[in-house]
Design a protein around this motif. Sequence first.
Motif, PDB file in Angstrom:
ATOM      1  N   THR A   1     -12.166   6.285   1.730  1.00 16.79           N
ATOM      2  CA  THR A   1     -12.916   5.262   2.470  1.00 16.79           C
ATOM      3  C   THR A   1     -13.279   5.760   3.865  1.00 16.79           C
ATOM      4  N   ARG A   2     -12.342   6.418   4.538  1.00 15.88           N
ATOM      5  CA  ARG A   2     -12.618   6.954   5.868  1.00 15.88           C
ATOM      6  C   ARG A   2     -13.709   8.020   5.816  1.00 15.88           C
TER       7      ARG A   2
ATOM      8  N   ARG B   1      -7.151   6.602  -1.676  1.00 17.77           N
ATOM      9  CA  ARG B   1      -8.261   5.655  -1.565  1.00 17.77           C
ATOM     10  C   ARG B   1      -8.619   5.391  -0.106  1.00 17.77           C
ATOM     11  N   GLU B   2      -7.612   5.238   0.726  1.00 22.18           N
ATOM     12  CA  GLU B   2      -7.875   5.007   2.140  1.00 22.18           C
ATOM     13  C   GLU B   2      -8.557   6.230   2.769  1.00 22.18           C
ATOM     14  N   ARG B   3      -8.127   7.419   2.367  1.00 26.51           N
ATOM     15  CA  ARG B   3      -8.726   8.646   2.890  1.00 26.51           C
ATOM     16  C   ARG B   3     -10.193   8.747   2.466  1.00 26.51           C
TER      17      ARG B   3
ATOM     18  N   GLY C   1      -2.251   7.490  -0.643  1.00 25.85           N
ATOM     19  CA  GLY C   1      -3.206   7.185   0.420  1.00 25.85           C
ATOM     20  C   GLY C   1      -4.604   7.696   0.141  1.00 25.85           C
TER      21      GLY C   1
ATOM     22  N   PRO D   1       0.821  -1.213   0.000  1.00 22.18           N
ATOM     23  CA  PRO D   1       0.000   0.000   0.000  1.00 22.18           C
ATOM     24  C   PRO D   1       0.853   1.260   0.000  1.00 22.18           C
TER      25      PRO D   1
END
Length: 508
Positions: free
Chosen positions: A456-457, A452-454, A450, A170
């Motif tokens: 998602t959150r 995509r992770e952000r 990051g 990741p």
Amino acid sequence: MARAAGPDGVPAEQEGPPAPPERARPRTVVVVGGGMAGLVAARTLLTRGLRVTVLERADRFGGTVDSRVLGGFRLDSGAESFSTRSATVPALAVELGLGDRIVVPDAAGAWVQLPGSDLRAAAQPLPNSGVLGIPADPSEPTISAILGRAGSVRAALDEVLPVGPLATRPGVSLGELVRTRMGEDVLTRLVAPVAGGVFSADPDDLDVDSVAPGLRATMGRLGSLGAAAGALRRAAPAGAAVGGLVGGIAQLRDALVQQLREDGADLRSNEHVSGIARSGAGWIVTTEHSALTRRLPADAVLVATEGRGAVDLLAPSLPALAQERPDPVPGVALVTLIVDVPELDARPRGTGVLVARGVEGVAAKALTHATAKWAWLRDQAGPGSHVLRLSFGRVGDEPTAVGLGTPDDALYRHALADASTLLGVPIGEADVVDWDVVRWAGALPHASVGHRERVTRIRALVAEQSASLAVTGGWLAGTGLVAVIDDARTRADALADALAESGRTPAV
């Protein structure tokens, strides 16, 4: 025979008709933000039978999709093309009655201007066999001419280097991926100019999975980055990578606004939204307009503003969202020149030039030769007349660099000098028929590492708050009309589904 009496003693046949059942009013959605995301979301919500109000702070709709008249031509002043790797935008154009205006650019393609003591020799046609400047085959002569012998040898190692964890780890940037697999020359001389032109971002800051979905997985499967870039290119629909509309992309905005109004949407410009708060089972949206404060009740709210504004509006109800407030995004200044220079009829640099960082004496990051790129505009202009568009402003530039904050007259002088250098044809003030400057501050969000992770959150925080709240826009969806339109439709449909499943019948 006696007639039966009603409960008030009046014979039944003399009673009035039975009262009709109480009808629920249509459920309402307020869309905050009237850019392309907000307009597309509003259209989707209308088709789902909802009553829609769109609130836009500016005096017009469309965000970075806009046009103006310059030198007798109607020209796009923001986005002027769309990706054809998806059917999203062509399908929307067809739905809006613009399908017969879809066109592709001239096949000549763009060039890249590289650093060098001889700038003419350092200008090369940009290869189009890969994706985002990543070559499918670094040994191709056109690519070797750009990379040089040492750069080509290093890039060829991609075919034999083990893939390792780079395909699955990741937090990998586009810059790290290209540098590791193909070397610094491919990154700085090919990928960085393309990334700067498309995303106004440094490759080291771009989340590779967001800007090139599937690239790393394909690399892991095929064993090299070049093979993966070639596979993604071949998997794309046949034809040019981008398309446009005869008359300009801004017609999409115009047609959307017209259709929304005809279908009953309430579109309000110059309406500053100052607050969004829960109210019972619904929402209250507070606006400021002409020194008046208004409070609009709504069953659902869809926020389609830029990222920082969206977080500021929602953080009072969602405090945890404040830490996800995005950093300021790049701005760009666009200088359009309409010139009378017959030597440009030969289209010396194809459809335009992307400029690598470090080119001495050139401040622009890209030049679009619009009359070379679009046949419809070339036909309108006629021989000798040309439309050039130069963009200024890079991520990581010093505060003193030429860009968004540079005065118009200084930008104009830089544009004349840069156009002459990049096109290899002298262009002076006497050749200029008309010109203007358009500035887009904070209008170019990009997917940082990051991302995509952000996202998602953020989606999870919004979903936890209420199914009747949604957020969309380029700061979440990514750069380009395709990403923005697809995400706006998805969020609007999910919001409509949530209202339908709730089965609520708000009081009249």
